[in-house]
Design a protein around this motif. Structure first.
Motif, PDB file in Angstrom:
ATOM      1  N   GLY A  17       0.863  -1.232   0.158  1.00 43.87           N
ATOM      2  CA  GLY A  17       0.217  -0.399   0.079  1.00 43.87           C
ATOM      3  C   GLY A  17       1.309   1.095  -0.342  1.00 43.87           C
ATOM      4  O   GLY A  17       0.576   1.955  -0.791  1.00 43.87           O
ATOM      5  N   ALA A  18       1.847   0.957   1.392  1.00 41.22           N
ATOM      6  CA  ALA A  18       2.392   2.836   0.558  1.00 41.22           C
ATOM      7  C   ALA A  18       3.808   2.433  -0.690  1.00 41.22           C
ATOM      8  O   ALA A  18       3.364   3.552  -1.135  1.00 41.22           O
ATOM      9  N   TYR A  19       3.870   1.736  -0.952  1.00 37.80           N
ATOM     10  CA  TYR A  19       4.746   0.919  -2.337  1.00 37.80           C
ATOM     11  C   TYR A  19       3.943   1.732  -3.602  1.00 37.80           C
ATOM     12  O   TYR A  19       5.021   2.629  -3.883  1.00 37.80           O
ATOM     13  N   TYR A  20       2.724   1.274  -3.650  1.00 37.68           N
ATOM     14  CA  TYR A  20       2.109   1.860  -4.660  1.00 37.68           C
ATOM     15  C   TYR A  20       1.566   3.027  -4.490  1.00 37.68           C
ATOM     16  O   TYR A  20       1.383   4.112  -5.698  1.00 37.68           O
ATOM     17  N   SER A  21       1.056   3.921  -3.643  1.00 35.60           N
ATOM     18  CA  SER A  21       0.480   5.022  -2.904  1.00 35.60           C
ATOM     19  C   SER A  21       1.041   5.908  -2.826  1.00 35.60           C
ATOM     20  O   SER A  21       1.090   7.825  -2.691  1.00 35.60           O
ATOM     21  N   SER A  22       2.809   5.734  -2.346  1.00 39.04           N
ATOM     22  CA  SER A  22       3.591   6.775  -1.936  1.00 39.04           C
ATOM     23  C   SER A  22       3.171   7.375  -0.871  1.00 39.04           C
ATOM     24  O   SER A  22       3.947   8.733  -0.204  1.00 39.04           O
ATOM     25  N   SER A  23       2.098   7.327   0.079  1.00 32.19           N
ATOM     26  CA  SER A  23       1.445   7.363   1.624  1.00 32.19           C
ATOM     27  C   SER A  23       2.228   6.351   2.552  1.00 32.19           C
ATOM     28  O   SER A  23       1.594   4.654   2.642  1.00 32.19           O
TER      29      SER A  23
ATOM     30  N   LEU B 175      -1.720   5.562   4.536  1.00 33.82           N
ATOM     31  CA  LEU B 175      -2.705   4.494   3.197  1.00 33.82           C
ATOM     32  C   LEU B 175      -1.713   2.710   3.540  1.00 33.82           C
ATOM     33  O   LEU B 175      -2.246   2.295   3.410  1.00 33.82           O
TER      34      LEU B 175
END
Length: 311
Positions: free
Chosen positions: A58-64, A67
């Motif tokens: 989730g963090a890798y693809y959303s950069s958040s 999230l």
């Protein structure tokens, strides 16, 4: 020179201890609620590894990172929902199901990571920490204790929220009764199955966030089996704490110190085999079990599935 070395060593040790303690703290607090309600949640390791994988993705693809934490919580809840269905509602053996979930999720996350990233191990950007005003400027202790990601301070605040819940709220009384005298709670008009289910889902949420923190903040990377027994340490913490969230915090910090010794010694130029250092948390577990194990008290209906009408 010696004073500077000792300050760097101490600061590195304490910073690493806090970072390593947070996943254990979250897992221990979650497991503590589950155990209060009478459910032995052996599957917490599987919930953590699921949270670590989905949290990283989730963090890798959303950069958040936030999230990522949300995705990690969702991963933990999904596994917890299976645990609640099979063990709380159907009444299957909690130990067998917990072990099966842990082994299954360890294998599944490793397989998914292999197919998704093709044997590469991408990293997340450096975490932006929150500096606590004034306290962060204290020499040695300031950078070590008061310059962490916001989730660290929220995890510590959760300890005091849990103390209030257990001591002052109806929910705390219901959880206690679900573990000690579920039939009496049923007679009082409170659904025992629903109470235990909520406790298990809370455990999954905390374990998932703890796994996401471990991957996204602690390591900045996901590798198969990254939890490395952290969930089982959380179970030990919850049992030894005897329903006291502050004891979970203290125990998590002790284990965190053991885990951070590797990095601190490398910074200090002390050459000790990594395998020896990695044994310290589990050695600490055995010492604590010897010292406090006999005093640990568990709910009367701990690990026993509840069926309405049975006494």
């Amino acid at each position: 020179m010696g004073g500077l070395f000792s300050e760097v060593f101490l600061s590195t040790l304490l910073f690493g201890a806090v970072t390593a303690a947070v996943p254990l703290l979250l897992a221990g607090l979650g497991e503590q609620m589950s155990e209060k309600a009478g459910v032995l949640n052996i599957g917490i390791e599987g919930m953590m590894i699921s949270g670590a994988y989905l949290g990283f993705v989730g963090a890798y693809y959303s950069s958040s990172l936030w999230l990522g934490f949300l995705a990690g919580a969702a991963g933990g809840v999904l596994v917890a929902a299976v645990m609640a269905l099979l063990c709380v509602r159907i009444g299957l053996n909690q130990i067998v199901i917990g072990i099966a979930l842990t082994l299954g999720l360890e294998g599944l996350t490793a397989l998914l990571h292999h197919f998704q990233f093709s044997r590469s191990y991408p990293r997340l950007p450096a975490v932006q920490n929150t500096h606590v005003p004034l306290l962060a400027d204290i020499p040695v202790l300031g950078p070590a204790l008061f310059r962490h990601h916001l989730i660290v301070y929220l995890a510590v605040a959760l300890v005091f929220v849990m103390i209030h819940v257990y001591r002052r709220t109806q929910l705390g009384m219901s959880l206690q009764a679900a573990g000690d005298k579920p039939a009496a709670l049923d007679v009082a008009g409170v659904d025992v199955i629903r109470t235990r289910t909520a406790a298990v889902l809370f455990t999954g949420t905390m374990a998932g966030i703890g796994g996401a923190y471990l991957a996204n903040v602690g390591a900045g990377i996901f590798i198969p089996f990254i939890t490395n027994g952290a969930g089982f340490l959380g179970i030990v913490l919850a049992m030894l704490a005897r329903g006291r969230p502050l004891w979970v915090l203290a125990g998590a910090l002790i284990f965190g110190l053991c885990l951070s010794l590797t990095t601190a010694m490398q910074v200090g130029g002390i050459n000790i085999p990594t395998d020896v250092i990695q044994m310290l948390p589990f050695l600490a577990v055995m010492v604590m079990l010897v010292i406090f194990g006999r005093r640990a008290s568990l709910p009367a209906a701990f690990g026993i599935p509840y069926k309405r009408g049975e006494r």
